[in-house]
Write a protein that holds these residues in place. Structure first.
Motif, PDB file in Angstrom:
ATOM      1  N   PHE B 117       0.846  -1.197   0.000  1.00 20.12           N
ATOM      2  CA  PHE B 117       0.000   0.000   0.000  1.00 20.12           C
ATOM      3  C   PHE B 117       0.879   1.244   0.000  1.00 20.12           C
ATOM      4  CE2 PHE B 117      -2.597  -3.204   2.127  1.00 20.12           C
ATOM      5  CZ  PHE B 117      -3.802  -3.063   1.464  1.00 20.12           C
ATOM      6  N   TYR B 119       0.543   5.379   0.702  1.00 21.44           N
ATOM      7  CA  TYR B 119      -0.333   6.426   1.220  1.00 21.44           C
ATOM      8  C   TYR B 119       0.101   7.770   0.659  1.00 21.44           C
ATOM      9  CZ  TYR B 119      -2.924   9.445   4.345  1.00 21.44           C
ATOM     10  OH  TYR B 119      -3.781  10.397   4.845  1.00 21.44           O
ATOM     11  N   PRO B 121      -0.507  11.550   1.233  1.00 15.93           N
ATOM     12  CA  PRO B 121      -1.149  12.435   2.208  1.00 15.93           C
ATOM     13  C   PRO B 121      -1.971  13.548   1.584  1.00 15.93           C
ATOM     14  CG  PRO B 121       1.237  12.296   2.589  1.00 15.93           C
ATOM     15  CD  PRO B 121       0.960  11.575   1.318  1.00 15.93           C
ATOM     16  N   GLY B 124      -5.230  11.913   0.725  1.00 11.77           N
ATOM     17  CA  GLY B 124      -5.775  10.975   1.703  1.00 11.77           C
ATOM     18  C   GLY B 124      -6.063   9.617   1.084  1.00 11.77           C
ATOM     19  N   ASP B 125      -5.272   9.260   0.100  1.00  7.33           N
ATOM     20  CA  ASP B 125      -5.570   8.086  -0.718  1.00  7.33           C
ATOM     21  C   ASP B 125      -4.654   6.908  -0.365  1.00  7.33           C
ATOM     22  OD1 ASP B 125      -6.536   6.524  -2.738  1.00  7.33           O
ATOM     23  OD2 ASP B 125      -5.283   7.406  -4.290  1.00  7.33           O
ATOM     24  N   TRP B 126      -5.266   5.766  -0.124  1.00  5.32           N
ATOM     25  CA  TRP B 126      -4.513   4.515   0.050  1.00  5.32           C
ATOM     26  C   TRP B 126      -4.654   3.728  -1.235  1.00  5.32           C
ATOM     27  CZ3 TRP B 126      -1.174   3.046   3.596  1.00  5.32           C
ATOM     28  CH2 TRP B 126      -1.198   3.653   4.847  1.00  5.32           C
TER      29      TRP B 126
END
Lengths: 471, 274
Positions: B117, B119, B121, B124-126
């Protein structure tokens, strides 16, 4: 008798303390002086006595540094030039727009578990874009706005809170994200950067690593005045060895209910993704009657006779796709992805399109036009090659999106490179294809006075150049 | 006087001979060791050696480190990052968090079994990512993870060679059919007494050399009585395709100790992120 007992106990207790203290002192002294090679007095004479760089001193220094409150100030600047060529226009009639956006942030780390963050979006557009019907409705428009404003803290390393305006994105799709229930604006895959603003939330995240679970409990505060208008979302993510599955439940004001399921699973040669949403009590009216050109008037909101209320019905939106990655030319990466989207709530009758576009301009209208969610069936395919160029920091990607109902679509080519260490360049060119339809909308003849000045998006062709700089 | 001088000379000569003998005696084990290093290894010994390297790359305890990562670009100057790496080999979990510079601080990777995964920032997306090259450097996530060479590759002895002054075993690895790996062929130069690879070369399927890695300044980490491991404190990775590009990885702090499970969660990484 009690007095005698006290007299006896006191010396025993005092002896115990003395013995305990002596034992402790022995241990300490062993630690400090027990080694034969411990140097008590350094013979070396310095002009300045600095003391030894002992591990204790270093540890104290580090602890003090960690206690310092850190405030970072920085940002990112986006300079964008766009050219839009409307339907039935020559290249020379193309509309130019230039904008500069600064994301300026203040990031305060107050403690290990306490953060404050503020990001302001400041924008400056050279050409007015107020007459351009946006491809995807944007919160930003012309105004400057707070993009992020939040505090984060955790309790017992088990409960993670984020309070305030924050960016968020739920779901697995590349183009369509039907389970992204929180964002006010839909994601636009044709944008060079995602400029959507944050969402006002109270977010609690509870990780349960022993059970491979991650739980979100979120209260959405956008556009709420009373307690019963607060939106509530519960999301549970489960992680397997090679995949992630998520269930979401969102209840928002007007009792709108949404259920979502996401999965992203890795197989041997590709990843499979699915996002499925079931929506109940959608407040948007469904337009059933197309207005003739003569009926378009400035203040004409669509009335009840032209629309139907589907609030009692359930609708599903599902996007599913794959992602295939492999190394090519020894050190470049090829990525191919495909996606299909079914939107049960969408329109198949494209005759209603002009009415909806015009209505979306009238204050108070509940209709809006988003070409990516207007029709019923869509498909997209993308291809990217990363790691091009001497420094392996260039990429080329092509995306093609089509509305299968009316056979209109868009093809976009994007090239990205890192010009300097902190300066990136992105360029794109998009062609909107097919006859009249979702991706090639037309108002036709109309009496609406402001319609002549409107540049209806999507256009026939668009090109963008964006420089982004970190500071 | 002359007799005295002769005596001293004879004494010195005797002493020199004695010293030579003593020196030879002291050096004997080294000379014998160097000479007794087998000039070739049979297939069983090669397989055992590769398996031992896999075992040495894994830690029974958890691991966390702060690492400087410098990417020297031929034209665009240097990129410098500081990152925190947390590893839990028993559960196959890895968390990486960028600490500096501030433009990249908060970006993070989370590897949970076969799920990778990323991230972001800003949004705000995984996302599950397939491209695991780390932030424009020549490193990838495998450089921070344990090895599984014995499962993924078949090994072959090449020669006993010298890397500078040190004798090393040169072993060639070829990817087993049907297994997806970053490099199709790998060359390893292994220090014989401790079985650590001092030099690694990775080749593409076409046979083109992609990267050469040197691992130096090995240091024993871990408390006495507990798991102690040698770790290369400095690693230099040379891009062999784009000559002139290289990445230097220097470990600033490292500790072998049990880590909280929460570190390997999205929530923890988000909390540390911007």
């Amino acid at each position: 008798m009690k007095h005698l007992l006290r007299l006896l106990l006191f010396p025993i207790f005092a002896c115990c303390i003395l013995i305990y203290q002596a034992a402790n002192a022995d241990e300490r002294e062993d630690d400090l002086f027990g080694e034969e090679d411990t140097t008590l007095f350094s013979e070396q004479a310095d002009s300045e006595a600095k003391g030894e760089n002992s591990s204790l001193k270093l540890a104290l220094k580090e602890a003090l540094q960690q206690k310092e409150k850190h405030l970072d100030i920085g940002g990112r600047f986006y300079y964008t030039n766009s050219l839009l060529i409307p339907e039935n226009s020559q290249l020379s009639d193309g509309r130019l727009s230039t904008s500069g956006i600064v994301d300026l942030y203040f990031d305060a780390r107050l403690d290990d578990d306490l953060r404050f963050y503020f990001q302001q979006k400041l924008s400056n557009s050279v050409a007015s874009e107020k007459n351009i019907v946006p491809l995807v409705l944007s919160q930003l428009g012309e105004k400057n706005d707070v993009d992020q404003l939040w505090i984060k803290f955790s309790i017992d390393q088990g409960y993670y809170f984020t309070l305030g305006k924050q960016p968020t994105k739920l779901g697995t799709g590349f183009v369509w994200q039907p389970t992204d229930f929180l964002n006010v604006d839909r994601y636009n895959p044709l944008d060079l950067t995602d400029q959507r603003l944050g969402v006002n939330l109270v977010k609690l995240q509870i990780p349960l690593p022993d059970n491979n679970l991650n739980i979100y409990a979120i209260a959405q505060l956008d556009d709420t005045e009373t307690l019963d208008e607060i939106g509530a979302l519960l999301r549970i993510e489960y992680l397997s060895k090679s995949g992630e599955y998520a269930l979401s439940l969102k209840n928002s004001k007007d009792s709108q209910l949404r259920l979502g399921f996401d999965a992203s699973v890795g197989f041997k040669y590709f990843d499979w993704l699915i996002s499925a949403a079931a929506i109940h009590n959608d407040p948007r009216p469904f337009v059933i009657e197309a207005l003739g050109p003569a009926q378009f008037l400035l203040a004409d909101l669509l009335d009840a006779s032209q629309t139907i209320d589907r609030s009692e019905e359930w609708f599903q939106q599902t996007s599913t796709g794959f992602l295939y990655t492999r190394t090519i030319f020894d050190n470049k990466t090829l990525i191919i992805n495909g996606e299909y989207f079914y939107n049960e709530a969408g329109y198949t009758n494209r005759d209603v399109l002009p009415s909806i576009i015009i209505n979306s301009f009238i204050p108070g209208s509940t209709t809006n036009f988003n070409p990516l969610y207007f029709g019923k069936e869509y498909a997209a395919v993308g291809l990217s090659i990363n790691g091009l160029g001497g420094d392996q920091d260039q990429s080329i990607s092509v995306i093609a999106i089509s509305n299968l109902d009316d056979q209109t679509g868009v093809t976009q080519l994007v090239y990205r490179t890192q010009l300097f260490r902190d300066l990136a360049l992105s360029t794109s060119m998009g062609w909107f294809l097919g006859d009249e339809g979702v991706f090639r909308p037309s108002l036709g003849e109309t009496n609406v006075p402001f319609a002549e000045d409107l540049l209806i998006l999507p256009p026939r062709f668009n090109a963008s150049l964006q420089l982004s700089l970190s500071f | 006087m002359i007799r005295q001088v002769l005596y001293i000379r004879k004494h010195i000569r005797n002493n020199i001979t004695l010293a030579r003998l003593l020196l030879m005696f002291l050096l004997f084990p080294v000379a014998v060791t160097a000479n007794t290093l087998p000039t070739s290894l049979n297939q069983t010994e090669v397989n055992t050696l590769v398996k031992k390297m896999d075992e040495l790359s894994r830690f029974e305890t958890d691991f966390n480190a702060e690492i400087f990562l410098q990417q020297k670009h031929r034209e665009k100057g240097d990129l410098l990052y500081k990152m925190a790496v947390f590893r839990q080999d028993q559960s196959n979990h890895l968390t990486m968090l960028f600490l500096k510079p501030k433009t990249d601080a908060g970006k993070g990777y989370l590897v949970l079994d076969k799920n990778l995964f990323l991230y972001t920032p800003n949004t705000g997306d995984w996302t599950r990512v397939s491209e695991d090259r780390i932030s424009g450097t020549d490193t990838n996530l495998a450089d921070f993870d344990d090895w599984n060479l014995s499962e993924e590759y078949s090994a072959e002895f090449v020669a006993l060679e010298k890397l500078g002054e040190f004798p090393v075993y040169h072993i060639a690895l070829t990817a087993r059919p049907g297994i997806q790996v970053k490099a199709q062929r790998i060359g390893l130069w292994i220090e014989p007494s401790k079985s650590f690879a001092l030099k690694v070369q990775e080749y593409a399927q076409s046979g083109r050399l992609l990267r050469t890695t040197y691992r130096t300044k090995w240091r024993k980490v871990g408390d006495e009585g507990e798991t102690q491991r040698f770790i290369p404190m400095e690693t230099r990775i040379y891009d062999e395709v784009e000559k002139g590009n290289q990445t230097i990885m220097v470990i600033d702090k490292i500790a072998l100790r049990q880590l909280s499970k929460e570190i390997f969660t999205k929530a923890w990484l988000e909390a540390k992120s911007r």
